[in-house]
Motif scaffolding. Sequence first.
Motif, mmCIF file in Angstrom:
data_model
loop_
_atom_site.group_PDB
_atom_site.id
_atom_site.type_symbol
_atom_site.label_atom_id
_atom_site.label_comp_id
_atom_site.label_asym_id
_atom_site.label_seq_id
_atom_site.Cartn_x
_atom_site.Cartn_y
_atom_site.Cartn_z
ATOM 1 N N GLU A 19 2.639 12.835 -4.974
ATOM 2 C CA GLU A 19 1.734 13.193 -6.062
ATOM 3 C C GLU A 19 0.317 13.308 -5.523
ATOM 4 O OE1 GLU A 19 0.720 9.442 -8.599
ATOM 5 O OE2 GLU A 19 2.863 9.385 -8.101
ATOM 6 N N ILE A 20 -0.508 14.014 -6.280
ATOM 7 C CA ILE A 20 -1.896 14.227 -5.895
ATOM 8 C C ILE A 20 -2.730 14.208 -7.167
ATOM 9 C CG2 ILE A 20 -1.735 16.748 -5.988
ATOM 10 C CD1 ILE A 20 -3.540 16.783 -3.470
ATOM 11 N N GLY A 21 -3.981 13.839 -7.041
ATOM 12 C CA GLY A 21 -4.840 13.792 -8.218
ATOM 13 C C GLY A 21 -6.287 13.969 -7.836
ATOM 14 N N THR A 22 -7.119 14.087 -8.843
ATOM 15 C CA THR A 22 -8.550 14.187 -8.616
ATOM 16 C C THR A 22 -9.268 13.219 -9.538
ATOM 17 O OG1 THR A 22 -10.398 15.717 -8.359
ATOM 18 C CG2 THR A 22 -8.955 16.099 -10.221
ATOM 19 N N VAL A 23 -10.356 12.677 -9.033
ATOM 20 C CA VAL A 23 -11.121 11.667 -9.745
ATOM 21 C C VAL A 23 -12.537 12.175 -9.951
ATOM 22 C CG1 VAL A 23 -12.026 9.303 -9.593
ATOM 23 C CG2 VAL A 23 -9.731 9.813 -8.760
ATOM 24 N N GLY A 24 -13.068 11.921 -11.134
ATOM 25 C CA GLY A 24 -14.450 12.269 -11.428
ATOM 26 C C GLY A 24 -15.242 11.020 -11.739
ATOM 27 N N ARG A 25 -16.551 11.187 -11.848
ATOM 28 C CA ARG A 25 -17.415 10.063 -12.200
ATOM 29 C C ARG A 25 -18.031 10.307 -13.567
ATOM 30 N NH1 ARG A 25 -21.778 9.222 -7.809
ATOM 31 N NH2 ARG A 25 -22.205 11.326 -8.492
ATOM 32 N N THR A 26 -18.213 9.248 -14.303
ATOM 33 C CA THR A 26 -18.889 9.327 -15.592
ATOM 34 C C THR A 26 -19.831 8.145 -15.707
ATOM 35 O OG1 THR A 26 -18.606 9.546 -17.969
ATOM 36 C CG2 THR A 26 -17.077 8.082 -16.843
ATOM 37 N N PHE A 27 -20.913 8.347 -16.401
ATOM 38 C CA PHE A 27 -21.861 7.266 -16.613
ATOM 39 C C PHE A 27 -21.431 6.471 -17.840
ATOM 40 C CE2 PHE A 27 -24.260 10.651 -14.459
ATOM 41 C CZ PHE A 27 -24.524 9.965 -13.285
#
Length: 69
Positions: A19-27
């Motif tokens: 599996e593969i995924g992507t991560v983002g940032r949020t304040f």
Amino acid sequence: VVKVFILENTSDADITISEIGTVGRTFTDRNTSSVARVMVDRTVLDTPVTIPAGEMKTISYSIRLNYPA
């Protein structure tokens, strides 16, 4: 959006990626120093990718967003 990753297996054993995924940032608040990481996509691969010990593989990862017309 297409991301290309070059993965090198420096271990003595094969590695299998299923599996593969992507991560983002949020304040988390108005204070910009308070950041949380969130997973925005997770994909389970139909066919796992094996990287043999001591070898490299290139993986292209793309996300398509289908908006209504």
